[in-house]
Design an enzyme around this catalytic site. Sequence first.
Site, PDB file in Angstrom:
ATOM      1  N   CYS A 199      36.815  49.560  62.686  1.00  0.00           N
ATOM      2  CA  CYS A 199      35.770  50.125  63.544  1.00  0.00           C
ATOM      3  C   CYS A 199      35.756  49.341  64.845  1.00  0.00           C
ATOM      4  CB  CYS A 199      34.408  49.996  62.846  1.00  0.00           C
ATOM      5  SG  CYS A 199      33.027  50.680  63.785  1.00  0.00           S
ATOM      6  N   CYS A 223      28.362  43.227  60.719  1.00  0.00           N
ATOM      7  CA  CYS A 223      29.132  44.151  59.887  1.00  0.00           C
ATOM      8  C   CYS A 223      30.561  43.675  59.659  1.00  0.00           C
ATOM      9  CB  CYS A 223      29.135  45.527  60.546  1.00  0.00           C
ATOM     10  SG  CYS A 223      30.073  46.750  59.626  1.00  0.00           S
ATOM     11  N   CYS A 271      29.831  47.387  52.420  1.00  0.00           N
ATOM     12  CA  CYS A 271      30.755  47.885  53.434  1.00  0.00           C
ATOM     13  C   CYS A 271      31.860  46.909  53.816  1.00  0.00           C
ATOM     14  CB  CYS A 271      29.993  48.221  54.728  1.00  0.00           C
ATOM     15  SG  CYS A 271      28.257  48.511  54.506  1.00  0.00           S
TER      16      CYS A 271
HETATM   17  N1  SAH Z   1      28.996  53.439  62.013  1.00  0.00           N
HETATM   18  C1  SAH Z   1      27.963  53.993  61.188  1.00  0.00           C
HETATM   19  C2  SAH Z   1      28.192  53.749  59.709  1.00  0.00           C
HETATM   20  C3  SAH Z   1      28.160  52.280  59.388  1.00  0.00           C
HETATM   21  S1  SAH Z   1      27.857  51.693  57.754  1.00  0.00           S
HETATM   22  C4  SAH Z   1      26.616  53.432  61.606  1.00  0.00           C
HETATM   23  O1  SAH Z   1      26.578  52.545  62.450  1.00  0.00           O
HETATM   24  O2  SAH Z   1      25.597  53.909  61.120  1.00  0.00           O
HETATM   25  C5  SAH Z   1      26.287  52.230  57.241  1.00  0.00           C
HETATM   26  C6  SAH Z   1      25.109  51.292  57.508  1.00  0.00           C
HETATM   27  O3  SAH Z   1      25.290  49.974  56.980  1.00  0.00           O
HETATM   28  C7  SAH Z   1      24.805  51.131  58.962  1.00  0.00           C
HETATM   29  O4  SAH Z   1      23.435  51.240  59.157  1.00  0.00           O
HETATM   30  C8  SAH Z   1      25.285  49.733  59.239  1.00  0.00           C
HETATM   31  O5  SAH Z   1      24.686  49.198  60.385  1.00  0.00           O
HETATM   32  C9  SAH Z   1      24.907  49.042  57.969  1.00  0.00           C
HETATM   33  N2  SAH Z   1      25.597  47.764  57.725  1.00  0.00           N
HETATM   34  C10 SAH Z   1      26.802  47.375  58.152  1.00  0.00           C
HETATM   35  N3  SAH Z   1      27.102  46.137  57.742  1.00  0.00           N
HETATM   36  C11 SAH Z   1      26.062  45.724  57.003  1.00  0.00           C
HETATM   37  C12 SAH Z   1      25.761  44.520  56.304  1.00  0.00           C
HETATM   38  N4  SAH Z   1      26.618  43.506  56.281  1.00  0.00           N
HETATM   39  N5  SAH Z   1      24.589  44.449  55.652  1.00  0.00           N
HETATM   40  C13 SAH Z   1      23.721  45.490  55.675  1.00  0.00           C
HETATM   41  N6  SAH Z   1      23.934  46.625  56.319  1.00  0.00           N
HETATM   42  C14 SAH Z   1      25.084  46.755  56.996  1.00  0.00           C
END
Ligand code: SAH
Length: 347
Positions: free
Chosen positions: A113, A120, A334
């Site tokens: 990404c 993330c 994720c």
């Molecule tokens: N690009 C999309 C999908 C991402 S993953 C988006 O930004 O929504 C889905 C969700 O998980 C998103 O809200 C993202 O911000 C969150 N997320 C990503 N990494 C995370 C982590 N380490 N802990 C908790 N939530 C996380």
Amino acid sequence: METPDIKSLYMNEIVLIMKELDQPSFRAKQLYEWMHSKLVTSYDDMTNLPMELRSLLKERYPLTALETITLRHSEIDGTEKYLFGLSDGSVIESVMMKYKHGNSVCISSQVGCRMGCTFCASTLGGKERDLLASEMLDQVYRIQAATGERVSNVVVMGTGEPFDNYDSLIRFIRILISRDGLNISARNITVSTCGIPDRIRAFADEGLPVTLALSLHAPNDELRKKLMPIARRYSLDEVMDTFRYYCTKTGRRPTFEYSLIEGVNDGLTHARELAAFLTGLNCHVNLIPLNPVRERNYRKSEASAVQKFKNILEKNRINVTIRREMGSDIEAACGQLRNSFLDKSGE
Ligand code: SAH
């Protein structure tokens, strides 16, 4: 001309291919059903297509399928995590979660990404490439075929920003909901985005009643900018304008995701500010206790802080749930499994 990826094509496009091959158009429906409903991975299995047609298709339109590299099964809650290999050697991950209302599959939309959210894991190595619609579909197909159980819900919440791969996302959804495909209701599909206004507007105009979840993670622009680089480009006002447009146009209830990071965005003042920000919206807030990422310094909020945060929202009559942590014994968060695979294989 590049060979079209046949599993990413709409029925009417396959009809054109059959025409070119001097075949009657009902062959298009047969082929479509084999790929998208019966979920076979080879032309050899398409037994109601004539042999000559099968070998012609094999030659001209290679049919690809994801290969399962590893499968982890959670002893705690039955969650299954799949690491899939693509035809170019890239790897992606998908998760299947079992709920009372059915099986839900969380799919990736890109390899890596480029959005750069600081908490993330999926963004650590940047974006390698977009996924084809067929590669998004096949995550659902392979999981349904492996479990032998119907997938009833699909969430585009894995690695990648779906609106950074817009055309494939639309094909993916339209094929997934098609009557001759898996026929999954659009209402059972959720797309999660970091918030790209022009794409939200375009998505609203597609006429697909899909639930859209907006990753908020902060109640104001200043803090959001520290967590999400996209917030430096678009203000919350701009994002919210188009998000409201989406919800009005589709009739879907707005959903917000808010990952709680200790000492960063999980204080009582943040909760109050968030409640004020969301006042008057009939929305749903999903609180996600942070999954700590090894490479970052962020910590997960204490359970008591999560509860207090939730209480403040509830006092303000906001619908809120705390996301259950699924598959914590199998690195189901994720990007974790993919990253540990890449670490071990030395990439
Ligand atoms: N690009 C999309 C999908 C991402 S993953 C988006 O930004 O929504 C889905 C969700 O998980 C998103 O809200 C993202 O911000 C969150 N997320 C990503 N990494 C995370 C982590 N380490 N802990 C908790 N939530 C996380």
